[in-house]
Design a protein around this motif. Structure first.
Motif, mmCIF file in Angstrom:
data_model
loop_
_atom_site.group_PDB
_atom_site.id
_atom_site.type_symbol
_atom_site.label_atom_id
_atom_site.label_comp_id
_atom_site.label_asym_id
_atom_site.label_seq_id
_atom_site.Cartn_x
_atom_site.Cartn_y
_atom_site.Cartn_z
ATOM 1 N N THR A 41 0.838 -1.209 0.000
ATOM 2 C CA THR A 41 0.000 0.000 0.000
ATOM 3 C C THR A 41 0.869 1.254 0.000
ATOM 4 O OG1 THR A 41 -1.783 -1.154 1.168
ATOM 5 C CG2 THR A 41 -1.779 1.254 1.274
ATOM 6 N N TYR A 42 1.921 1.217 0.786
ATOM 7 C CA TYR A 42 2.867 2.340 0.841
ATOM 8 C C TYR A 42 3.470 2.608 -0.544
ATOM 9 C CZ TYR A 42 7.656 4.168 1.499
ATOM 10 O OH TYR A 42 8.839 4.851 1.380
ATOM 11 N N LEU A 43 3.925 1.546 -1.214
ATOM 12 C CA LEU A 43 4.537 1.726 -2.532
ATOM 13 C C LEU A 43 3.519 2.231 -3.545
ATOM 14 C CD1 LEU A 43 6.836 -1.437 -2.709
ATOM 15 C CD2 LEU A 43 7.555 0.949 -2.518
ATOM 16 N N ALA A 44 2.286 1.746 -3.458
ATOM 17 C CA ALA A 44 1.238 2.213 -4.367
ATOM 18 C C ALA A 44 0.929 3.687 -4.136
ATOM 19 C CB ALA A 44 -0.022 1.379 -4.185
ATOM 20 N N THR A 45 1.163 4.149 -2.908
ATOM 21 C CA THR A 45 0.906 5.550 -2.571
ATOM 22 C C THR A 45 2.041 6.465 -3.012
ATOM 23 O OG1 THR A 45 -0.391 4.901 -0.638
ATOM 24 C CG2 THR A 45 0.452 7.165 -0.688
ATOM 25 N N TYR A 46 3.267 6.028 -2.728
ATOM 26 C CA TYR A 46 4.411 6.914 -2.959
ATOM 27 C C TYR A 46 5.160 6.639 -4.268
ATOM 28 C CZ TYR A 46 3.596 8.455 1.775
ATOM 29 O OH TYR A 46 3.005 8.987 2.905
ATOM 30 N N GLN A 47 4.842 5.538 -4.917
ATOM 31 C CA GLN A 47 5.379 5.282 -6.253
ATOM 32 C C GLN A 47 4.363 4.451 -7.037
ATOM 33 O OE1 GLN A 47 9.217 3.322 -6.473
ATOM 34 N NE2 GLN A 47 9.681 4.236 -8.446
ATOM 35 N N PRO A 48 3.240 5.059 -7.378
ATOM 36 C CA PRO A 48 2.185 4.321 -8.081
ATOM 37 C C PRO A 48 2.615 3.914 -9.486
ATOM 38 C CG PRO A 48 1.694 6.669 -8.049
ATOM 39 C CD PRO A 48 2.888 6.474 -7.167
ATOM 40 N N ALA A 49 1.857 2.999 -10.054
ATOM 41 C CA ALA A 49 2.147 2.543 -11.417
ATOM 42 C C ALA A 49 2.126 3.736 -12.374
ATOM 43 C CB ALA A 49 1.116 1.507 -11.842
ATOM 44 N N ASN A 50 3.088 3.739 -13.296
ATOM 45 C CA ASN A 50 3.207 4.789 -14.317
ATOM 46 C C ASN A 50 3.539 6.162 -13.732
ATOM 47 O OD1 ASN A 50 2.450 2.929 -16.407
ATOM 48 N ND2 ASN A 50 0.308 3.210 -15.810
ATOM 49 N N ALA A 51 4.105 6.165 -12.512
ATOM 50 C CA ALA A 51 4.506 7.436 -11.913
ATOM 51 C C ALA A 51 5.703 8.015 -12.657
ATOM 52 C CB ALA A 51 4.863 7.228 -10.440
ATOM 53 N N LEU A 52 5.875 9.319 -12.545
ATOM 54 C CA LEU A 52 7.049 9.962 -13.123
ATOM 55 C C LEU A 52 8.305 9.445 -12.432
ATOM 56 C CD1 LEU A 52 5.737 13.643 -13.295
ATOM 57 C CD2 LEU A 52 5.987 12.050 -15.214
#
Length: 453
Positions: free
Chosen positions: A263-274
């Motif tokens: 959940t943390y990774l999805a928040t701070y580095q979501p898919a297709n993030a810059l």
């Protein structure tokens, strides 16, 4: 046949264009022009392709009887040999081919690459002594060279000084002059950094041992895994280093709650993030294992980031620094039309002349040992990584290397999700890959060993 049909068949079009280029090259040769050398490369980014073309231009100038054509040939990922198989089977393979060095053994076992011993045995120097040992051994198959090492890399522990200070930790304890940090100390610091918000979700994490370059191969090599037994022709899934790796995953993922970390990774580095949206870059992650290529990303996206780089964490019972390296190599595909010209170009590109150009233009690290003494080739950040190469090891060049990596990733997921015990997951990895390895038995893994055993 319609144009639309050809556009739906890019591989057929590519091969047809290659055949046409061969015919035109032959015509040029009959007229007394330079003989063509067709070079395929999978490194097609702007910086990489320019460096390779500059190397080809330098070679062409120094060798007027040959002319290298640089042909971009993107792949879908590590081990993808679709285009190479198609061209070799069709008898229209290139004369030189840039290959992920990790896959040399696998492609050689499939009969796609030429043995370079007829060329290297005629050299006036022992090439095995000119290259970094781990890079040379990774390009061997059955004791013979099937490629010449090109560039390389190294991995280290990046630490975010801002995050450490927020957690009350003095970043100076991570200074490389203090030597490598022990795994137990890293875990102590990392759990001190961990912090949750009012909803119980992580908003700051110390370290995620399955994030970035912190994956199964990194830890297995660090713990001293050999992967394979030459005497029995068997993979070694339950050797202590493998069990240590996957027990570490199990213990850490359970202690941190794997789903909460996801959940943390999805928040701070979501898919297709810059690229700039990275928890280490945004001061939400204290430690990350990454390669020297990360220096360029930091310089581009977060030039003011307050960070440091130190040695990889090591087991508590060891003091020697550790890293591991990958990289590319140059090979001659089976049935090349101009294998002699291909080898001359490879020898130039993978030698001091070509690697000097490549190192300057790409900031990659060289595999030609003498170049490591040329300090003008490296900026201060890369000098640390260049010095790390004396401690480096490669992945074992087994003919089932790609399958090993895939199945260990599956095993890692099962342990992290707690759907299998470490022993169960590793046994399943063995059950899946050993039958594929068996077809090559008896097989000797020559020239490679993990010194950290």
């Amino acid at each position: 046949m319609s144009i639309r049909h050809w556009l739906r068949k890019p591989r057929i079009l590519l091969i047809s264009l290659f055949l046409l280029s061969m015919v035109l090259a032959a015509c040029g040769n009959s007229a007394g022009g330079p003989k063509q050398v067709v070079f395929w490369t999978s490194i097609t980014d702007d910086i990489g392709i320019k460096a390779q073309r500059d190397i080809a231009d330098a070679f062409n100038k120094a060798n007027p009887d040959l002319h290298v054509n640089v042909v971009p040939e993107p792949t879908t990922g590590t081990g993808d040999s679709t285009a190479l198989i198609t061209s070799v089977r069709g008898g229209v393979g290139p004369d030189a081919y840039l290959i992920d060095r990790f896959t040399v053994g696998q492609q050689a076992a499939l009969g796609l690459l030429s043995d370079l011993y007829p060329y290297t045995s005629k050299e006036n120097q022992d090439l095995s002594k000119q290259y970094l040992p781990f890079a040379w051994s990774e390009a061997l198959f059955q004791g013979h060279p099937y490629a010449l090492p090109m560039d390389t890399d190294a991995r280290a522990l990046y630490y975010n000084k801002t995050v450490l200070r927020q957690a009350g930790i003095d970043p100076s304890i991570l200074d490389p002059k203090n030597g490598p940090i022990k795994m137990s100390k890293l875990k102590e610091l990392a759990f001190k950094v961990n912090h949750t918000d009012s909803h119980g979700n992580y908003d700051r994490i110390g370290f995620i041992p399955w994030y970035g370059q912190a994956f199964h191969t990194t830890w297995a090599l660090d713990f001293g895994a050999q992967f394979y037994n030459n005497n029995t022709c068997q993979l070694t899934p339950l050797e202590p280093a493998m069990l240590n790796t996957f027990n570490m995953y199990h213990d850490w993922s359970q202690a941190m709650n794997y789903q909460k970390v996801s959940t943390y990774l999805a928040t701070y580095q979501p898919a297709n993030a810059l690229p700039s949206q990275n928890p280490f870059f945004t001061n939400h992650l204290a430690f990350a294992i990454d390669g020297d290529w990360n220096l360029a990303s930091i310089k581009q996206y977060v030039p003011k980031l307050d960070y440091g780089v130190t040695y990889m964490p090591i087991p508590d019972d060891r003091t020697t620094p550790f890293t591991w390296s990958g990289g590319f190599a140059l090979a001659i595909p089976t049935g090349a039309q101009n294998a002699d010209g291909g080898y001359r170009f490879m020898r130039f590109m993978a030698g001091p002349e070509g690697q000097s150009i490549y190192t300057k233009e790409t900031s990659h690290l060289p595999t030609w040992k003498d170049l490591l003494n040329d300090k003008q080739l490296f900026d201060p950040g890369h000098t640390f990584f260049a010095n790390l190469l004396q401690y480096s090891v490669s992945r074992p060049p087994l003919p089932v290397g790609g399958q090993i990596s895939d199945e260990l990733s599956s095993a890692q997921d099962k342990v992290d999700f707690n759907t299998a015990t470490p022993k169960e997951a590793l046994q399943e990895y063995y059950n899946r890959v050993q039958p594929q390895m068996q077809q090559y038995c008896p097989f000797k893994l020559e020239g490679w060993s993990n010194p950290y055993k």
